[in-house]
Motif scaffolding. Structure first.
Motif, PDB file in Angstrom:
ATOM      1  N   PRO A   1       0.804  -1.186  -0.057  1.00 13.29           N
ATOM      2  CA  PRO A   1      -0.062  -0.431  -0.060  1.00 13.29           C
ATOM      3  C   PRO A   1       0.931   1.326   0.231  1.00 13.29           C
ATOM      4  O   PRO A   1       0.203   2.305  -0.335  1.00 13.29           O
ATOM      5  CB  PRO A   1      -0.279  -0.322   1.480  1.00 13.29           C
ATOM      6  CG  PRO A   1      -0.874  -1.386   1.382  1.00 13.29           C
ATOM      7  CD  PRO A   1       0.140  -2.099   0.819  1.00 13.29           C
ATOM      8  N   ALA A   2       2.220   1.013   0.448  1.00 15.80           N
ATOM      9  CA  ALA A   2       3.143   2.446   0.155  1.00 15.80           C
ATOM     10  C   ALA A   2       3.382   2.525  -0.861  1.00 15.80           C
ATOM     11  O   ALA A   2       3.514   4.187  -1.336  1.00 15.80           O
ATOM     12  CB  ALA A   2       4.147   2.182   1.301  1.00 15.80           C
ATOM     13  N   VAL A   3       3.516   2.057  -1.332  1.00 15.20           N
ATOM     14  CA  VAL A   3       4.408   2.481  -3.343  1.00 15.20           C
ATOM     15  C   VAL A   3       2.685   2.126  -4.268  1.00 15.20           C
ATOM     16  O   VAL A   3       3.452   2.189  -5.613  1.00 15.20           O
ATOM     17  CB  VAL A   3       5.286   1.512  -3.280  1.00 15.20           C
ATOM     18  CG1 VAL A   3       6.482   2.268  -2.310  1.00 15.20           C
ATOM     19  CG2 VAL A   3       5.251   0.336  -2.958  1.00 15.20           C
ATOM     20  N   SER A   4       2.229   0.952  -4.191  1.00 16.88           N
ATOM     21  CA  SER A   4       1.601   0.378  -5.032  1.00 16.88           C
ATOM     22  C   SER A   4      -0.027   1.809  -5.483  1.00 16.88           C
ATOM     23  O   SER A   4      -0.276   2.155  -5.158  1.00 16.88           O
ATOM     24  CB  SER A   4      -0.189  -0.796  -4.646  1.00 16.88           C
ATOM     25  OG  SER A   4      -0.806  -0.963  -5.337  1.00 16.88           O
ATOM     26  N   PRO A   5      -0.384   1.329  -7.085  1.00 13.95           N
ATOM     27  CA  PRO A   5      -1.018   2.056  -7.377  1.00 13.95           C
ATOM     28  C   PRO A   5      -2.666   1.915  -7.318  1.00 13.95           C
ATOM     29  O   PRO A   5      -2.928   3.216  -7.982  1.00 13.95           O
ATOM     30  CB  PRO A   5      -0.956   2.159  -8.982  1.00 13.95           C
ATOM     31  CG  PRO A   5       0.298   0.673  -9.348  1.00 13.95           C
ATOM     32  CD  PRO A   5       0.666   0.572  -7.713  1.00 13.95           C
ATOM     33  N   VAL A   6      -2.390   1.044  -6.261  1.00 12.70           N
ATOM     34  CA  VAL A   6      -3.900   0.904  -6.212  1.00 12.70           C
ATOM     35  C   VAL A   6      -3.663   0.555  -4.894  1.00 12.70           C
ATOM     36  O   VAL A   6      -4.774  -0.005  -3.573  1.00 12.70           O
ATOM     37  CB  VAL A   6      -4.690  -0.361  -6.797  1.00 12.70           C
ATOM     38  CG1 VAL A   6      -4.699  -0.682  -8.098  1.00 12.70           C
ATOM     39  CG2 VAL A   6      -3.927  -1.383  -6.512  1.00 12.70           C
ATOM     40  N   SER A   7      -3.171   1.992  -3.569  1.00 11.75           N
ATOM     41  CA  SER A   7      -3.003   1.842  -2.557  1.00 11.75           C
ATOM     42  C   SER A   7      -4.724   2.269  -1.782  1.00 11.75           C
ATOM     43  O   SER A   7      -4.733   1.824  -0.914  1.00 11.75           O
ATOM     44  CB  SER A   7      -2.008   2.726  -2.827  1.00 11.75           C
ATOM     45  OG  SER A   7      -2.376   3.919  -3.310  1.00 11.75           O
ATOM     46  N   LYS A   8      -5.380   2.540  -2.368  1.00 12.03           N
ATOM     47  CA  LYS A   8      -6.619   3.299  -1.979  1.00 12.03           C
ATOM     48  C   LYS A   8      -8.066   2.220  -1.757  1.00 12.03           C
ATOM     49  O   LYS A   8      -8.212   1.777  -0.709  1.00 12.03           O
ATOM     50  CB  LYS A   8      -7.277   4.074  -2.713  1.00 12.03           C
ATOM     51  CG  LYS A   8      -6.969   5.947  -3.167  1.00 12.03           C
ATOM     52  CD  LYS A   8      -7.388   6.649  -3.862  1.00 12.03           C
ATOM     53  CE  LYS A   8      -6.823   8.349  -3.574  1.00 12.03           C
ATOM     54  NZ  LYS A   8      -7.386   8.866  -4.547  1.00 12.03           N
TER      55      LYS A   8
END
Length: 314
Positions: A150-157
């Protein structure tokens, strides 16, 4: 008329004598050697890297470290290991999720692509589906580890919306079968979509036209004509996917290295066999675990062959 008929008989006899190979091939008593030469390379490689290692594993599984026959002691000893049953459960859950997901979505996407009328759209979709399969297994897993953080993911939301605020919460052992299923589908489904799409193209056009004339819609055509004629291809897909799934290793191994102890290095059965061989120096126990996997894979493959009527010609 008699002279003409005799002349035709002589011409036919001359043709049959001048091409004995052709006449023999029609009767089935002679087969060209080119076919055997064509498959010889595969047969040699299969023997060297498939049959010989399997036979050597059998030898190790039924002997001890000194080479003496030990019966099933290696099998019972490895089965009593406290890590064995959890590893089997992990792989079993993953295989159920993976095979069910693969069957449903690959067949559905292949039918959708086949249903499209534009050739350009079909070509683009086949290319897009196949591209993820070009990535090597380890590269694909590393890419997904990045996506699942979640810190760097493009789908963190999306990850935080599902209650996963950090990487450790995403890769807890209970989530891993679903995570590995997503990774395996993303990398392997595209090739199978292309294969099933090609199989759909072999269905006779007259049969599809007859279904349309009879008033069958797309769903009825898929359920009553296309799916029954895809049975062998689906069985073939399940056999190879099962063989790959039982050897689950790269994904949990990389996750265990990236999780800092959250996921152990004995998550899957293949990992456990690796630990036996290279951490405990117990190659006999490792071979016994490998034979267990082979037996399960052969039984399941036999079931798929029987249900899918893979070798029936009618």
């Amino acid at each position: 008329m008699t002279v003409v008929s005799h002349r035709e008989d002589r011409v036919q006899a001359a043709r049959s004598q001048s091409s004995p190979a052709r006449s023999r091939s029609r009767t089935g008593s002679w087969r060209p050697a080119s076919g055997h030469v064509f498959v010889s390379g595969y047969v040699v490689l299969l023997a060297l890297f498939g049959l010989v290692p399997a036979l050597y594993s059998l030898y190790l599984a039924f002997t001890d470290a000194s080479g003496k026959f030990s019966g099933v002691k290696n099998f019972t000893r490895s089965a009593k290991d406290y890590r064995f049953i959890p590893a089997v459960q992990h792989v079993a859950v993953y295989l159920v999720l993976w095979l069910v997901t693969l069957t449903i979505f690959v067949v559905l996407l292949a039918l959708v692509v086949h249903r499209l009328t534009s050739r350009r759209t079909k070509a683009v979709l086949r290319f897009v589906y196949y591209v993820p399969g070009a990535l090597a297994g380890a590269s694909s897993v590393l890419l997904w580890l990045f996506v699942l953080d979640p810190a760097v993911s493009p789908v963190s939301k999306l990850l935080r919306w599902t209650g996963n605020d950090n990487f450790a919460q995403v890769i807890v052992p209970n989530h891993l079968p679903a995570v590995f299923t997503i990774i395996a589908f993303w990398t392997g489904a595209g090739g199978w979509i292309v294969v099933l799409y090609g199989a759909l193209n072999t269905i006779p056009t007259e049969l599809m036209e007859a279904a349309r004339v009879d008033g069958a819609n797309a769903v009825q055509t898929a359920l009553r004509i296309q799916l029954p004629m895809l049975r062998k291809w689906i069985a073939y897909m399940l056999i190879l996917s099962l063989a790959a799934g039982t050897q689950l290793f790269v994904e949990p191994q990389l996750v265990s290295q990236a999780s800092f102890g959250i996921v152990g290095n004995d998550y899957s059965v293949n990992q456990l066999a690796y630990q036996y061989a290279f951490s405990q120096n117990d190659f006999n126990g490792s071979a016994a675990i490998s034979i267990d996997l082979l037996i399960v894979a052969l039984i399941c493959a036999g079931f798929f062959v029987a249900r899918g009527r893979l070798f029936e010609t009618d």
